[in-house]
Design a protein around this motif. Sequence first.
Motif, PDB file in Angstrom:
ATOM      1  N   GLU A   1       0.233  61.456 -24.473  1.00  0.00           N
ATOM      2  CA  GLU A   1       1.136  61.580 -25.610  1.00  0.00           C
ATOM      3  C   GLU A   1       0.980  60.363 -26.511  1.00  0.00           C
ATOM      4  O   GLU A   1       1.076  59.225 -26.044  1.00  0.00           O
ATOM      5  CB  GLU A   1       2.585  61.703 -25.131  1.00  0.00           C
ATOM      6  CG  GLU A   1       3.571  61.974 -26.243  1.00  0.00           C
ATOM      7  CD  GLU A   1       4.986  62.152 -25.732  1.00  0.00           C
ATOM      8  OE1 GLU A   1       5.854  62.540 -26.544  1.00  0.00           O
ATOM      9  OE2 GLU A   1       5.232  61.902 -24.543  1.00  0.00           O
ATOM     10  N   PRO A   2       0.727  60.544 -27.800  1.00  0.00           N
ATOM     11  CA  PRO A   2       0.512  59.398 -28.700  1.00  0.00           C
ATOM     12  C   PRO A   2       1.740  58.494 -28.781  1.00  0.00           C
ATOM     13  O   PRO A   2       2.879  58.969 -28.737  1.00  0.00           O
ATOM     14  CB  PRO A   2       0.232  60.065 -30.054  1.00  0.00           C
ATOM     15  CG  PRO A   2      -0.146  61.474 -29.743  1.00  0.00           C
ATOM     16  CD  PRO A   2       0.599  61.833 -28.493  1.00  0.00           C
ATOM     17  N   ASP A   3       1.504  57.191 -28.903  1.00  0.00           N
ATOM     18  CA  ASP A   3       2.605  56.242 -29.043  1.00  0.00           C
ATOM     19  C   ASP A   3       3.474  56.579 -30.241  1.00  0.00           C
ATOM     20  O   ASP A   3       4.704  56.435 -30.194  1.00  0.00           O
ATOM     21  CB  ASP A   3       2.065  54.813 -29.181  1.00  0.00           C
ATOM     22  CG  ASP A   3       1.612  54.235 -27.850  1.00  0.00           C
ATOM     23  OD1 ASP A   3       1.888  54.847 -26.805  1.00  0.00           O
ATOM     24  OD2 ASP A   3       0.979  53.158 -27.855  1.00  0.00           O
ATOM     25  N   GLU A   4       2.855  57.017 -31.343  1.00  0.00           N
ATOM     26  CA  GLU A   4       3.615  57.352 -32.540  1.00  0.00           C
ATOM     27  C   GLU A   4       4.608  58.468 -32.258  1.00  0.00           C
ATOM     28  O   GLU A   4       5.775  58.403 -32.672  1.00  0.00           O
ATOM     29  CB  GLU A   4       2.663  57.760 -33.667  1.00  0.00           C
ATOM     30  CG  GLU A   4       3.366  58.003 -34.992  1.00  0.00           C
ATOM     31  CD  GLU A   4       2.399  58.345 -36.108  1.00  0.00           C
ATOM     32  OE1 GLU A   4       2.791  58.209 -37.286  1.00  0.00           O
ATOM     33  OE2 GLU A   4       1.260  58.770 -35.811  1.00  0.00           O
TER      34      GLU A   4
ATOM     35  N   PRO B   1      -3.871  51.377 -35.125  1.00  0.00           N
ATOM     36  CA  PRO B   1      -2.737  50.975 -35.967  1.00  0.00           C
ATOM     37  C   PRO B   1      -1.835  52.159 -36.279  1.00  0.00           C
ATOM     38  O   PRO B   1      -2.317  53.252 -36.571  1.00  0.00           O
ATOM     39  CB  PRO B   1      -3.418  50.428 -37.231  1.00  0.00           C
ATOM     40  CG  PRO B   1      -4.790  51.028 -37.231  1.00  0.00           C
ATOM     41  CD  PRO B   1      -5.166  51.202 -35.793  1.00  0.00           C
ATOM     42  N   ILE B   2      -0.531  51.943 -36.185  1.00  0.00           N
ATOM     43  CA  ILE B   2       0.447  52.990 -36.491  1.00  0.00           C
ATOM     44  C   ILE B   2       1.124  52.627 -37.802  1.00  0.00           C
ATOM     45  O   ILE B   2       1.722  51.558 -37.923  1.00  0.00           O
ATOM     46  CB  ILE B   2       1.487  53.129 -35.365  1.00  0.00           C
ATOM     47  CG1 ILE B   2       0.803  53.479 -34.034  1.00  0.00           C
ATOM     48  CG2 ILE B   2       2.519  54.190 -35.707  1.00  0.00           C
ATOM     49  CD1 ILE B   2       1.747  53.532 -32.853  1.00  0.00           C
ATOM     50  N   THR B   3       1.027  53.516 -38.777  1.00  0.00           N
ATOM     51  CA  THR B   3       1.502  53.171 -40.124  1.00  0.00           C
ATOM     52  C   THR B   3       2.675  54.015 -40.609  1.00  0.00           C
ATOM     53  O   THR B   3       3.271  53.700 -41.632  1.00  0.00           O
ATOM     54  CB  THR B   3       0.345  53.320 -41.128  1.00  0.00           C
ATOM     55  OG1 THR B   3      -0.153  54.663 -41.078  1.00  0.00           O
ATOM     56  CG2 THR B   3      -0.795  52.356 -40.802  1.00  0.00           C
ATOM     57  N   ASN B   4       3.036  55.070 -39.886  1.00  0.00           N
ATOM     58  CA  ASN B   4       4.052  56.001 -40.397  1.00  0.00           C
ATOM     59  C   ASN B   4       5.412  55.867 -39.721  1.00  0.00           C
ATOM     60  O   ASN B   4       6.274  56.728 -39.907  1.00  0.00           O
ATOM     61  CB  ASN B   4       3.554  57.443 -40.239  1.00  0.00           C
ATOM     62  CG  ASN B   4       2.347  57.734 -41.119  1.00  0.00           C
ATOM     63  OD1 ASN B   4       2.330  57.349 -42.285  1.00  0.00           O
ATOM     64  ND2 ASN B   4       1.338  58.383 -40.575  1.00  0.00           N
ATOM     65  N   ILE B   5       5.612  54.823 -38.941  1.00  0.00           N
ATOM     66  CA  ILE B   5       6.899  54.639 -38.268  1.00  0.00           C
ATOM     67  C   ILE B   5       7.923  54.089 -39.254  1.00  0.00           C
ATOM     68  O   ILE B   5       7.668  53.083 -39.920  1.00  0.00           O
ATOM     69  CB  ILE B   5       6.749  53.670 -37.071  1.00  0.00           C
ATOM     70  CG1 ILE B   5       5.744  54.211 -36.065  1.00  0.00           C
ATOM     71  CG2 ILE B   5       8.098  53.430 -36.413  1.00  0.00           C
ATOM     72  CD1 ILE B   5       6.133  55.517 -35.440  1.00  0.00           C
ATOM     73  N   PRO B   6       9.091  54.720 -39.378  1.00  0.00           N
ATOM     74  CA  PRO B   6      10.127  54.190 -40.283  1.00  0.00           C
ATOM     75  C   PRO B   6      10.690  52.884 -39.731  1.00  0.00           C
ATOM     76  O   PRO B   6      10.677  52.648 -38.522  1.00  0.00           O
ATOM     77  CB  PRO B   6      11.191  55.290 -40.283  1.00  0.00           C
ATOM     78  CG  PRO B   6      11.000  56.012 -38.982  1.00  0.00           C
ATOM     79  CD  PRO B   6       9.530  55.959 -38.696  1.00  0.00           C
ATOM     80  N   PRO B   7      11.178  52.007 -40.597  1.00  0.00           N
ATOM     81  CA  PRO B   7      11.729  50.730 -40.124  1.00  0.00           C
ATOM     82  C   PRO B   7      13.000  50.930 -39.311  1.00  0.00           C
ATOM     83  O   PRO B   7      13.782  51.851 -39.567  1.00  0.00           O
ATOM     84  CB  PRO B   7      12.009  49.962 -41.422  1.00  0.00           C
ATOM     85  CG  PRO B   7      12.154  51.018 -42.474  1.00  0.00           C
ATOM     86  CD  PRO B   7      11.243  52.135 -42.064  1.00  0.00           C
TER      87      PRO B   7
END
Length: 301
Positions: free
Chosen positions: A8-11, A199-205
Amino acid sequence: MIIKEREEPDELRIFSSLHRRRSLSEKEKKYFKSMQKGYTGEKHFDSLMKQLTCPHYLLNDLRFKHHNHFFQIDAILLLANEIYLFEIKNFEGEFYYDSEKLQMKKQIEVSDPLLQLQKSESLLRQLLQSHHYNIRIQGFVVFVHPEFTLYQAPLNKPIILPTQINQFIRQLNKMTSPLKRQSDNVAQFLKTMHIEKPPITNIPPYTFDQLHKGIPCINCHAFSLSVIGHHCICKNCGTKESIEKAVMRNVKEFKLLFPKEQVRTTMIQEWCDFIISKQRIQRILGKNFHKESDKQWAYYK
């Protein structure tokens, strides 16, 4: 033989945790559901590939970088003399192919998986050739959802529809050529070149204070655990789990969400919403991690 399992992806794991612990915007919910559906489709594909009896190596969920280009491949099937590359789609509903574009019947254009496949196939070929591996590559887009319909499906495109998957597997099983030394080398090379933590770029703050504290039930995910003796019992569904397993599960989630934070007893106690005593958490952390210390506080690695 499976050389690399799918994980399962970390994202997706981060989004699942955020979904439990704070409200997601409508845009975030849509993206989260899209990831869930994609992963479900990939797992379904994996179950279908268990029918393979021909000599093969299978590598799932690969991520590479070549000439500063990141690319991801859902599955690679390595046979004696060639590589099959799969782009897996779990689209549902009625679509049609028109003017080299994939569209929903409501005139909504979607990202064309054939273009994505073409890019991945080209970059994979370049990566292999740069390390002196010359092997034939065939790419396919596989639509796995049983309720997917594609009108005007082009006959000259590498598309496998849901009703064609079993026949495709039967054709593969007719291939009896044994794997060669090059097959072994290529399989190990691909596994070695795989990027474990992209790199994960779509995680909301988000911040620690914004998130709901507590231990979600391992079964129903409700934050309604009672501590009785050495176990946590869910008031919602009755699932029983040892305190140590529940705490370690929550620590794992904490480390996923806050990878730069040190694991400290007081922090984990708060993360568990204080339903576990400080002494018990300290014993669990001491048993499962190596204790370190800085000038002020002990932490665990």
